[in-house]
Design a protein around this motif. Structure first.
Motif, PDB file in Angstrom:
ATOM      1  N   GLU A  18      51.717   2.325  64.702  1.00 44.29           N
ATOM      2  CA  GLU A  18      52.349   3.595  64.352  1.00 44.29           C
ATOM      3  C   GLU A  18      53.264   3.436  63.139  1.00 44.29           C
ATOM      4  O   GLU A  18      53.294   4.292  62.254  1.00 44.29           O
ATOM      5  CB  GLU A  18      53.140   4.137  65.547  1.00 44.29           C
ATOM      6  N   ALA A  21      51.142   3.148  60.035  1.00 39.81           N
ATOM      7  CA  ALA A  21      50.572   4.441  59.661  1.00 39.81           C
ATOM      8  C   ALA A  21      51.623   5.320  58.978  1.00 39.81           C
ATOM      9  O   ALA A  21      51.338   5.981  57.974  1.00 39.81           O
ATOM     10  CB  ALA A  21      50.014   5.141  60.891  1.00 39.81           C
ATOM     11  N   ALA A  22      52.842   5.313  59.505  1.00 38.90           N
ATOM     12  CA  ALA A  22      53.913   6.099  58.899  1.00 38.90           C
ATOM     13  C   ALA A  22      54.258   5.556  57.512  1.00 38.90           C
ATOM     14  O   ALA A  22      54.504   6.327  56.568  1.00 38.90           O
ATOM     15  CB  ALA A  22      55.149   6.093  59.794  1.00 38.90           C
ATOM     16  N   GLU A  24      52.267   3.971  55.445  1.00 37.38           N
ATOM     17  CA  GLU A  24      51.169   4.324  54.542  1.00 37.38           C
ATOM     18  C   GLU A  24      51.298   5.782  54.101  1.00 37.38           C
ATOM     19  O   GLU A  24      51.115   6.102  52.925  1.00 37.38           O
ATOM     20  CB  GLU A  24      49.828   4.092  55.219  1.00 37.38           C
ATOM     21  N   GLN A  25      51.631   6.653  55.028  1.00 39.16           N
ATOM     22  CA  GLN A  25      51.796   8.067  54.698  1.00 39.16           C
ATOM     23  C   GLN A  25      52.943   8.252  53.709  1.00 39.16           C
ATOM     24  O   GLN A  25      52.836   9.009  52.754  1.00 39.16           O
ATOM     25  CB  GLN A  25      52.057   8.881  55.973  1.00 39.16           C
ATOM     26  N   ASN A  26      54.054   7.546  53.916  1.00 38.75           N
ATOM     27  CA  ASN A  26      55.195   7.640  53.003  1.00 38.75           C
ATOM     28  C   ASN A  26      54.841   7.104  51.619  1.00 38.75           C
ATOM     29  O   ASN A  26      55.299   7.631  50.610  1.00 38.75           O
ATOM     30  CB  ASN A  26      56.403   6.899  53.564  1.00 38.75           C
ATOM     31  N   ARG A  27      54.058   6.035  51.572  1.00 40.82           N
ATOM     32  CA  ARG A  27      53.638   5.504  50.266  1.00 40.82           C
ATOM     33  C   ARG A  27      52.809   6.529  49.516  1.00 40.82           C
ATOM     34  O   ARG A  27      52.945   6.678  48.298  1.00 40.82           O
ATOM     35  CB  ARG A  27      52.855   4.211  50.450  1.00 40.82           C
ATOM     36  N   LEU A  28      51.948   7.242  50.230  1.00 40.20           N
ATOM     37  CA  LEU A  28      51.132   8.254  49.574  1.00 40.20           C
ATOM     38  C   LEU A  28      51.974   9.428  49.088  1.00 40.20           C
ATOM     39  O   LEU A  28      51.727   9.975  48.013  1.00 40.20           O
ATOM     40  CB  LEU A  28      50.043   8.758  50.529  1.00 40.20           C
ATOM     41  N   LEU A  29      52.968   9.806  49.876  1.00 37.85           N
ATOM     42  CA  LEU A  29      53.776  10.961  49.516  1.00 37.85           C
ATOM     43  C   LEU A  29      54.819  10.648  48.457  1.00 37.85           C
ATOM     44  O   LEU A  29      55.046  11.434  47.534  1.00 37.85           O
ATOM     45  CB  LEU A  29      54.494  11.512  50.762  1.00 37.85           C
ATOM     46  N   HIS A  30      55.485   9.509  48.561  1.00 39.57           N
ATOM     47  CA  HIS A  30      56.649   9.237  47.727  1.00 39.57           C
ATOM     48  C   HIS A  30      56.469   8.090  46.741  1.00 39.57           C
ATOM     49  O   HIS A  30      57.324   7.895  45.891  1.00 39.57           O
ATOM     50  CB  HIS A  30      57.866   8.920  48.614  1.00 39.57           C
TER      51      HIS A  30
END
Length: 66
Positions: A18, A21-22, A24-30
């Motif tokens: 988890e 995954a979080a 990775e999502q932050n890397r994509l967004l920020h």
């Protein structure tokens, strides 16, 4: 029969998944690459130089003509 599962290890594995995954999502967004940061810094420097070069009154010496 079912396999025996160590719940402590299962919980740790799930928490790591988890967290990954979080992240990775932050890397994509920020996330921004070094080249993006350098380009933005260069654009800001160029804009500052452009504005400074086109000023009507210069305040280089600090003298005011009155």
């Amino acid at each position: 029969m079912a396999d025996v599962v160590n719940l402590r290890q299962f919980k740790k594995r799930k928490a790591r998944a988890e967290h990954d995954a979080a992240a990775e999502q932050n890397r994509l967004l920020h996330g921004r690459t070094k080249a993006d940061k350098q380009r933005d810094r260069l654009e800001a420097d160029n804009a500052t130089r452009f504005i400074d070069a086109h000023r009507r009154e210069r305040s280089d010496s600090g003298d005011t003509d009155t």
